[in-house]
Design a protein around this motif. Structure first.
Motif, PDB file in Angstrom:
ATOM      1  N   ALA A 165       0.833  -1.204   0.000  1.00 25.96           N
ATOM      2  CA  ALA A 165       0.000   0.000   0.000  1.00 25.96           C
ATOM      3  C   ALA A 165       0.868   1.254   0.000  1.00 25.96           C
ATOM      4  O   ALA A 165       0.585   2.212  -0.735  1.00 25.96           O
ATOM      5  N   THR A 194      -1.501   3.838  -1.958  1.00 28.32           N
ATOM      6  CA  THR A 194      -2.918   3.586  -1.717  1.00 28.32           C
ATOM      7  C   THR A 194      -3.331   4.259  -0.407  1.00 28.32           C
ATOM      8  O   THR A 194      -2.699   4.050   0.621  1.00 28.32           O
ATOM      9  N   ARG A 233      -7.547   4.532   4.039  1.00 26.69           N
ATOM     10  CA  ARG A 233      -8.990   4.232   4.090  1.00 26.69           C
ATOM     11  C   ARG A 233      -9.408   3.273   2.977  1.00 26.69           C
ATOM     12  O   ARG A 233     -10.372   2.534   3.133  1.00 26.69           O
ATOM     13  N   ASP A 234      -8.687   3.259   1.877  1.00 25.52           N
ATOM     14  CA  ASP A 234      -8.982   2.291   0.821  1.00 25.52           C
ATOM     15  C   ASP A 234      -8.639   0.873   1.279  1.00 25.52           C
ATOM     16  O   ASP A 234      -9.201  -0.095   0.774  1.00 25.52           O
ATOM     17  N   GLY A 250     -11.132   0.690   5.041  1.00 26.18           N
ATOM     18  CA  GLY A 250     -12.537   1.045   4.914  1.00 26.18           C
ATOM     19  C   GLY A 250     -12.998   1.975   6.021  1.00 26.18           C
ATOM     20  O   GLY A 250     -12.190   2.601   6.709  1.00 26.18           O
TER      21      GLY A 250
END
Length: 121
Positions: free
Chosen positions: A70, A75, A78-79, A82
């Motif tokens: 990530a 990235t 929160r991706d 969630g």
């Protein structure tokens, strides 16, 4: 010979080495990934309940892989986690089959009730 005796008391030395490597990987993560990875780690240690060392090391290694990837890809955290980070962590932990501390307590409770019920008769 001494290593086997020590491992009988302390657990697998290889697992301890792998755990230290995992911790170093998490510490090396850039922000905000490091903060979120450490928070997820803490949650898994408290709520995950996995007692099988091999399963735990595999899960944590995969967690480090996830956060490193990530961070490398940029990235947003929160991706990954969630809207409900605790649900993310619990779902992540459920993907790793292994004994959890609650299994022992379930067995203990069931045995206590069975023993008491036999004495009732």
């Amino acid at each position: 010979m001494a290593a086997k005796w020590i491992e009988a008391l302390t657990g697998s030395l290889e697992q301890k080495k792998q755990y230290r490597q995992y911790k170093a990987r998490i510490e090396a993560l850039p922000e905000p990934y490091g903060t979120v990875a450490k928070a997820t780690d803490r949650y898994l240690m408290v709520a995950g309940g996995i007692v099988d060392g091999d399963v735990m090391v595999t899960m944590l290694t995969d967690l480090a892989d996830l956060w490193e990837r990530a961070a490398a890809d940029g990235t947003p955290v929160r991706d990954i986690v969630g809207d409900d980070p605790s649900e993310f962590a619990e779902t992540f932990a459920r993907a790793y089959n292994g004994k959890v501390w609650l299994d022992k307590e379930r067995t203990r409770l069931n045995k206590a009730v069975d023993d008491a019920a036999r004495k009732e008769k």
